[in-house]
Design a protein around this motif. Structure first.
Motif, mmCIF file in Angstrom:
data_model
loop_
_atom_site.group_PDB
_atom_site.id
_atom_site.type_symbol
_atom_site.label_atom_id
_atom_site.label_comp_id
_atom_site.label_asym_id
_atom_site.label_seq_id
_atom_site.Cartn_x
_atom_site.Cartn_y
_atom_site.Cartn_z
ATOM 1 N N ASN A 1 8.352 9.118 0.499
ATOM 2 C CA ASN A 1 7.201 8.089 0.794
ATOM 3 C C ASN A 1 6.856 7.882 -0.582
ATOM 4 O O ASN A 1 6.679 9.029 -1.292
ATOM 5 C CB ASN A 1 6.644 8.302 1.873
ATOM 6 C CG ASN A 1 5.541 9.305 1.551
ATOM 7 O OD1 ASN A 1 5.983 10.531 1.842
ATOM 8 N ND2 ASN A 1 4.397 9.039 1.580
ATOM 9 N N GLY B 1 -2.169 8.444 5.320
ATOM 10 C CA GLY B 1 -0.797 8.950 5.144
ATOM 11 C C GLY B 1 -0.312 9.127 6.413
ATOM 12 O O GLY B 1 0.997 9.457 6.840
ATOM 13 N N ASP C 1 -4.865 3.313 -1.848
ATOM 14 C CA ASP C 1 -5.668 4.344 -1.238
ATOM 15 C C ASP C 1 -6.391 3.564 0.207
ATOM 16 O O ASP C 1 -7.247 4.022 0.795
ATOM 17 C CB ASP C 1 -6.853 4.995 -1.778
ATOM 18 C CG ASP C 1 -7.822 3.992 -2.637
ATOM 19 O OD1 ASP C 1 -7.622 2.931 -2.197
ATOM 20 O OD2 ASP C 1 -8.797 4.540 -3.299
ATOM 21 N N LEU D 1 2.747 6.593 -1.977
ATOM 22 C CA LEU D 1 1.508 5.929 -1.633
ATOM 23 C C LEU D 1 1.044 5.137 -3.053
ATOM 24 O O LEU D 1 0.981 5.724 -3.869
ATOM 25 C CB LEU D 1 0.584 6.817 -1.094
ATOM 26 C CG LEU D 1 0.876 7.306 0.416
ATOM 27 C CD1 LEU D 1 -0.434 8.272 0.658
ATOM 28 C CD2 LEU D 1 1.061 6.106 1.339
ATOM 29 N N TYR D 2 0.980 3.778 -2.828
ATOM 30 C CA TYR D 2 0.438 2.996 -4.104
ATOM 31 C C TYR D 2 -1.142 2.861 -3.911
ATOM 32 O O TYR D 2 -1.601 2.425 -5.292
ATOM 33 C CB TYR D 2 1.259 1.774 -4.311
ATOM 34 C CG TYR D 2 2.770 2.214 -4.646
ATOM 35 C CD1 TYR D 2 3.090 2.291 -5.763
ATOM 36 C CD2 TYR D 2 3.717 1.985 -3.636
ATOM 37 C CE1 TYR D 2 4.543 2.569 -6.161
ATOM 38 C CE2 TYR D 2 4.993 2.179 -3.704
ATOM 39 C CZ TYR D 2 5.505 2.244 -5.072
ATOM 40 O OH TYR D 2 6.772 2.600 -5.336
ATOM 41 N N SER E 1 1.084 -1.055 0.103
ATOM 42 C CA SER E 1 0.201 0.044 0.045
ATOM 43 C C SER E 1 0.850 1.280 -0.310
ATOM 44 O O SER E 1 0.557 2.444 -0.507
ATOM 45 C CB SER E 1 -0.846 0.178 1.033
ATOM 46 O OG SER E 1 -1.699 -0.942 1.274
ATOM 47 N N ALA E 2 1.989 1.029 0.582
ATOM 48 C CA ALA E 2 3.049 2.271 0.756
ATOM 49 C C ALA E 2 4.361 2.000 1.073
ATOM 50 O O ALA E 2 4.878 0.710 1.600
ATOM 51 C CB ALA E 2 2.414 3.424 1.866
ATOM 52 N N TYR F 1 8.118 3.881 2.511
ATOM 53 C CA TYR F 1 8.652 4.787 3.422
ATOM 54 C C TYR F 1 9.987 4.547 3.585
ATOM 55 O O TYR F 1 10.569 3.502 3.750
ATOM 56 C CB TYR F 1 7.736 4.980 4.977
ATOM 57 C CG TYR F 1 6.308 5.610 4.785
ATOM 58 C CD1 TYR F 1 6.204 6.843 4.999
ATOM 59 C CD2 TYR F 1 5.486 4.341 4.823
ATOM 60 C CE1 TYR F 1 4.694 7.099 4.820
ATOM 61 C CE2 TYR F 1 4.104 4.632 4.789
ATOM 62 C CZ TYR F 1 3.867 6.152 4.859
ATOM 63 O OH TYR F 1 2.455 6.407 4.797
#
Length: 444
Positions: free
Chosen positions: A20, A29, A25, A22-23, A6-7, A9
């Motif tokens: 970072n 964040g 939703d 974000l791929y 999902s993300a 970092y």
């Protein structure tokens, strides 16, 4: 199922976000705040690389002074996630970044190259799924130069020419345009390790072979190779496709096989043939294991007699079972003796023997052992007399080391090697075999 991140970092040691992406939703964040509060600010940091907080999983590892954190919200493949960063002890993603800006992968390097890293993060992962991590291929369409560390002496890598097939992922392990005056293929059925546990009468109680097939390819152009082995399934499939009976001769059954990425697995599953476009130079084509029909190269017949409390008599006969035209190199036989051994007197028909007090064993070395022959070692061992009552002790097994060129304990053989290339050049093929001892033990 591959990991769906999902993300991702990049944090420094204080927990500040350096960069970072974000791929998906399905996470907020502020998830990095949960990682900072529940993991980085507690003593649990470093105890486990996977943590679950509030329905999300955090997969993290530290490289230099940077933490790489992958956040997933579903039951994803954790092993695939870590392989994205770490594969076979080589940091793929980190190596990709370092190939652009050189030097150490640390906080300063990330701050100096955050625009380039954003571009790379968009290419190497699509909607949370890992994509291509090859620096040579990515440099074909991400041509921006990074800010290199002043301490880096690494030269810029050249882009791969004419790599249309590599961009599609077809043959990313080989570049086009290779030219050799002499086209050669060398096959080593090497590191075939014979593991055996034999009785004191020379019979095998347990035996297996684990081995590798190594290749050296110096071929021009983009050749297609087809390798035929004497494995049972492959021969039966070939006979079925050609509508003819299976040829007589020794066949072997491969229990476990692992291939290099260049092997066409679709063709192997359908035709049971090893077809591939080889990398340039040396590479490991496949690994295998065989548990049936193993032909062990040596039989060892030990006889150990205790003559009172201060003497032992040791007789060891070693017989080679391979062909008379072959020979073994570096043969070492280690016969364990009691710790209170004082000295030993030897008589050997070949090689040299001595008592090794640090190993508590008699070491018999034969530099060259011909096939279809036998060698004998007789030893009189003197023990130190002790006042302690004699205890029933276990007898460790005799251990043996050797290597036999041009012999295969597994029986694996190369039946043919075919090379196709559009120019139709001639090739020179070489095949070499060698068998080495693995865990080769004989019960006393």
């Amino acid at each position: 199922m591959p990991v769906a991140a999902s993300a991702i970092y990049f944090l420094n040691l204080r927990g500040d976000v350096l960069i970072n992406r974000l791929y998906r939703d399905d996470v907020g964040g502020n998830m990095v705040d949960a990682f900072r509060m529940h993991i980085m600010q507690t003593k649990e940091l470093g105890t486990c690389p996977v943590r679950q907080i509030g329905g999300c999983s955090f997969l993290y590892m530290r490289i230099s002074n940077v933490y790489i954190v992958i956040v997933v919200s579903s039951n994803a493949n954790v092993a695939c996630a870590f392989k994205f960063v770490l594969a076979f002890c080589r940091l793929q993603a980190v190596a990709l970044f370092k190939s652009y800006f050189g030097g150490a992968f640390d906080e300063d390097a990330i701050r100096n190259n955050f625009v380039l890293i954003y571009e790379l993060l968009d290419e190497i992962m699509d909607y949370g799924y890992p994509q291509n991590l090859s620096p040579e291929i990515l440099k074909l369409y991400i041509t921006q130069e990074g800010v290199r560390s002043p301490f880096s002496s690494k030269p810029s890598e050249r882009a791969v020419p004419n790599a249309t097939l590599q961009v599609t992922g077809a043959v990313g392990w080989r570049r086009e345009g290779l030219v050799y005056k002499k086209n050669e293929v060398i096959i080593f059925i090497a590191l075939a390790v014979a593991n055996g546990y034999l009785s004191n009468t020379g019979n095998a109680l347990r035996s297996d072979v684990t081995g590798k097939i190594l290749m050296k390819c110096f071929l021009s152009g983009m050749p297609d190779l087809k390798l035929g082995l004497n494995d049972k399934i492959g021969l039966e499939k070939e006979a079925q496709l050609k509508s003819r009976p299976t040829k007589s001769g020794k066949t072997i059954e491969l229990d476990d096989v692992t291939f290099h990425q260049c092997v066409n697995l679709t063709r192997f599953n359908s035709e049971k043939t090893v077809s591939f476009v080889p990398p340039d130079g040396e590479f490991e084509l496949m690994k295998y294991r065989i548990t049936e029909g193993v032909n062990l190269p040596f039989r060892v017949l030990p006889t150990i007699k205790e003559l009172g409390r201060t003497r032992m008599e040791v007789n060891v006969v070693v017989k080679s079972t391979f062909g008379a035209k072959m020979f073994a190199l570096g043969v070492v036989i280690k016969v364990p003796v009691p710790k209170q051994t004082a000295k030993a007197n030897f008589q050997v028909t070949s090689g040299r023997a001595k008592y090794n007090a640090s190993l508590d064993c008699l070491v018999w070395k034969i530099r060259k052992f011909p096939g279809q022959t036998e060698a004998t070692m007789s030893a009189e061992v003197e023990l130190i007399s002790t006042m302690a009552e004699k205890m029933a002790s276990t007898k460790p097994p005799i251990q043996m080391e050797f290597q036999v060129p041009m012999f295969t304990a597994s029986g694996l053989r190369v039946r043919f090697l075919k090379v196709w290339e559009k120019t139709g050049y001639n090739t020179v093929e070489w095949v070499r075999y060698i068998t080495k001892a693995g865990s080769y033990e004989i019960r006393c």
